[in-house]
Design a protein around this motif. Sequence first.
Motif, PDB file in Angstrom:
ATOM      1  N   ALA A  28      -3.280  -2.631   2.269  1.00 15.51           N
ATOM      2  CA  ALA A  28      -2.004  -3.317   2.048  1.00 15.51           C
ATOM      3  C   ALA A  28      -1.195  -2.625   0.958  1.00 15.51           C
ATOM      4  O   ALA A  28       0.031  -2.472   1.063  1.00 15.51           O
ATOM      5  N   ARG A  29      -1.912  -2.171  -0.090  1.00 20.27           N
ATOM      6  CA  ARG A  29      -1.236  -1.485  -1.179  1.00 20.27           C
ATOM      7  C   ARG A  29      -0.618  -0.168  -0.688  1.00 20.27           C
ATOM      8  O   ARG A  29       0.499   0.200  -1.065  1.00 20.27           O
ATOM      9  N   LEU A  30      -1.358   0.544   0.185  1.00 15.06           N
ATOM     10  CA  LEU A  30      -0.859   1.804   0.747  1.00 15.06           C
ATOM     11  C   LEU A  30       0.397   1.571   1.579  1.00 15.06           C
ATOM     12  O   LEU A  30       1.383   2.315   1.474  1.00 15.06           O
ATOM     13  N   ILE A  31       0.395   0.505   2.377  1.00 16.34           N
ATOM     14  CA  ILE A  31       1.565   0.188   3.205  1.00 16.34           C
ATOM     15  C   ILE A  31       2.778  -0.104   2.327  1.00 16.34           C
ATOM     16  O   ILE A  31       3.895   0.373   2.587  1.00 16.34           O
ATOM     17  N   LEU A  32       2.573  -0.868   1.257  1.00 12.81           N
ATOM     18  CA  LEU A  32       3.685  -1.222   0.384  1.00 12.81           C
ATOM     19  C   LEU A  32       4.228  -0.013  -0.363  1.00 12.81           C
ATOM     20  O   LEU A  32       5.405   0.043  -0.719  1.00 12.81           O
ATOM     21  N   GLU A  33       3.352   0.967  -0.626  1.00 11.16           N
ATOM     22  CA  GLU A  33       3.814   2.183  -1.307  1.00 11.16           C
ATOM     23  C   GLU A  33       4.568   3.113  -0.352  1.00 11.16           C
ATOM     24  O   GLU A  33       5.552   3.731  -0.738  1.00 11.16           O
ATOM     25  N   THR A  34       4.097   3.209   0.901  1.00  8.13           N
ATOM     26  CA  THR A  34       4.696   4.146   1.861  1.00  8.13           C
ATOM     27  C   THR A  34       5.841   3.531   2.657  1.00  8.13           C
ATOM     28  O   THR A  34       6.714   4.240   3.151  1.00  8.13           O
ATOM     29  N   ASP A  35       5.823   2.186   2.765  1.00  7.80           N
ATOM     30  CA  ASP A  35       6.852   1.504   3.566  1.00  7.80           C
ATOM     31  C   ASP A  35       7.195   0.157   2.920  1.00  7.80           C
ATOM     32  O   ASP A  35       6.934  -0.913   3.474  1.00  7.80           O
ATOM     33  N   PRO A  36       7.776   0.206   1.694  1.00  5.02           N
ATOM     34  CA  PRO A  36       8.008  -1.037   0.943  1.00  5.02           C
ATOM     35  C   PRO A  36       8.923  -2.037   1.650  1.00  5.02           C
ATOM     36  O   PRO A  36       8.805  -3.245   1.438  1.00  5.02           O
ATOM     37  N   GLU A  37       9.816  -1.542   2.515  1.00  5.52           N
ATOM     38  CA  GLU A  37      10.725  -2.447   3.210  1.00  5.52           C
ATOM     39  C   GLU A  37      10.148  -2.935   4.544  1.00  5.52           C
ATOM     40  O   GLU A  37      10.792  -3.694   5.262  1.00  5.52           O
ATOM     41  N   THR A  94       7.045  -3.495  10.816  1.00  5.05           N
ATOM     42  CA  THR A  94       7.723  -4.513  11.628  1.00  5.05           C
ATOM     43  C   THR A  94       6.708  -5.521  12.173  1.00  5.05           C
ATOM     44  O   THR A  94       6.967  -6.731  12.193  1.00  5.05           O
ATOM     45  N   ALA A  95       5.549  -5.010  12.584  1.00  4.35           N
ATOM     46  CA  ALA A  95       4.500  -5.909  13.087  1.00  4.35           C
ATOM     47  C   ALA A  95       4.000  -6.835  11.973  1.00  4.35           C
ATOM     48  O   ALA A  95       3.778  -8.038  12.193  1.00  4.35           O
ATOM     49  N   LEU A  96       3.836  -6.284  10.768  1.00  6.06           N
ATOM     50  CA  LEU A  96       3.383  -7.098   9.633  1.00  6.06           C
ATOM     51  C   LEU A  96       4.427  -8.145   9.263  1.00  6.06           C
ATOM     52  O   LEU A  96       4.098  -9.286   8.951  1.00  6.06           O
ATOM     53  N   ARG A  97       5.696  -7.740   9.309  1.00  2.00           N
ATOM     54  CA  ARG A  97       6.781  -8.680   9.009  1.00  2.00           C
ATOM     55  C   ARG A  97       6.758  -9.846  10.016  1.00  2.00           C
ATOM     56  O   ARG A  97       6.952 -11.006   9.652  1.00  2.00           O
ATOM     57  N   CYS A  98       6.487  -9.509  11.271  1.00  2.00           N
ATOM     58  CA  CYS A  98       6.396 -10.529  12.320  1.00  2.00           C
ATOM     59  C   CYS A  98       5.240 -11.487  12.048  1.00  2.00           C
ATOM     60  O   CYS A  98       5.368 -12.704  12.192  1.00  2.00           O
ATOM     61  N   LEU A  99       4.096 -10.927  11.617  1.00  2.00           N
ATOM     62  CA  LEU A  99       2.928 -11.767  11.300  1.00  2.00           C
ATOM     63  C   LEU A  99       3.220 -12.703  10.129  1.00  2.00           C
ATOM     64  O   LEU A  99       2.850 -13.880  10.152  1.00  2.00           O
TER      65      LEU A  99
END
Length: 290
Positions: A253-262, A269-274
Motif C-alpha cells: 500500500a505504501r508503494l502504491i501511494l508513493e508511485t501513484d498518490p492520486e 482506479t480499482a483501489l479507489r472503486c474498492l
Amino acid sequence: RLALSSKGKGVDVLVMTATPIPRTLVLTCFGDMDVSRLTDKPAGRKPITTVSVSLDRLEETIGRIGSAVADGQKVYWVCPLVEESEKIDLAAVEDRHRVLEQALRQRISLVHGRMNADEKDAAMQAFKSGETRVLVATTVIEVGVDVPDATIMVIEHAERFGLAQLHQLRGRVGRGDKPSSCVLLYKGPLGETAGARLNIMRQTNDGFLIAEEDLKLRGGGEILGTRQSGIPGFRIARAEDHADLMEVARDDARLILETDPELKSERGTALRCLLYLFGRDEAIRLLRAG
C-alpha cells in the motif's frame, strides 16, 4: 488527538498507554503508528501477585484485609459500575464503604466521581499520609493516582471490567519496593470470556501481552471508523493471526501511494472503486487520530 494534531503543520503525536485498546493495537499492524515497547519495570519494583476469589468468600477476604491493615499495609477497594445510573453506582460504593468501616472498625477514605475536587483531594491526602489505611473508590482512581506504599488492590465484581481497565487498576499498587497483591473478586458462574480475562490477569503483568489477548477476546473494532471493539470488517484476515501478511500488504500500500498518490493508474482506479464500495472514502481521515 485529531484536533491537537491539526493545530499546526507536521505535528508529531506521541501516544502513551499501559495497555493499548484493541483498535489502537490493530492500527499498529497497519503501520499507522510506530511502536516502542518499554518492557522493564522501574528499578526496585516487585511483581504483583494476582488471585481471583469468589464473592462467596467476601467475609474471609475482608478479614484478611483487616489483618493486612493491622500489619501496616494500605489497601485500595474498587467498586464497579453496577448500573447505567450514577445514583445506584454511588449507593453501591457508599454501601461498601460503610460495611468496611464497620467490619474493620476504623475510618476509611471514600472517593467517587460525584464528589467535588476538594473532597476527593482531602480523601486522597488522608490515604497518602496514612491517616486512613483503606481507600474505597470507583474507577476514578484508574489513572493519575500514585501512593507508592499501597500494596493491595481489591477489585469487586472484576468480571464486569475489561482487561485494559483491570490492568490499569492493578497498576495502582506495586509502585514501591514492597511485594504487592491484586484480588479479583468475582460473582460466579463466570462466562467464557470473563473467565478468560481473569485467567490472563493471573498469568501476566505484561501490559502489551494483555492488550494482545484483549484484541483476541474483544476484536479490534473499525479501523476506518470509531468503534473500538468487535469484529472488524475483514472477510478472511485476522490481525492477531496474520500479522506477517498485514506487513506485506502495508508495504504494498505504501508503494502504491508513493508511485501513484492520486490513484489514477489502472490499479489505483480499482483501489479507489474498492474504497468507495466499502464506504471507506469518508472515514480515511480517522486513521490520523490513532
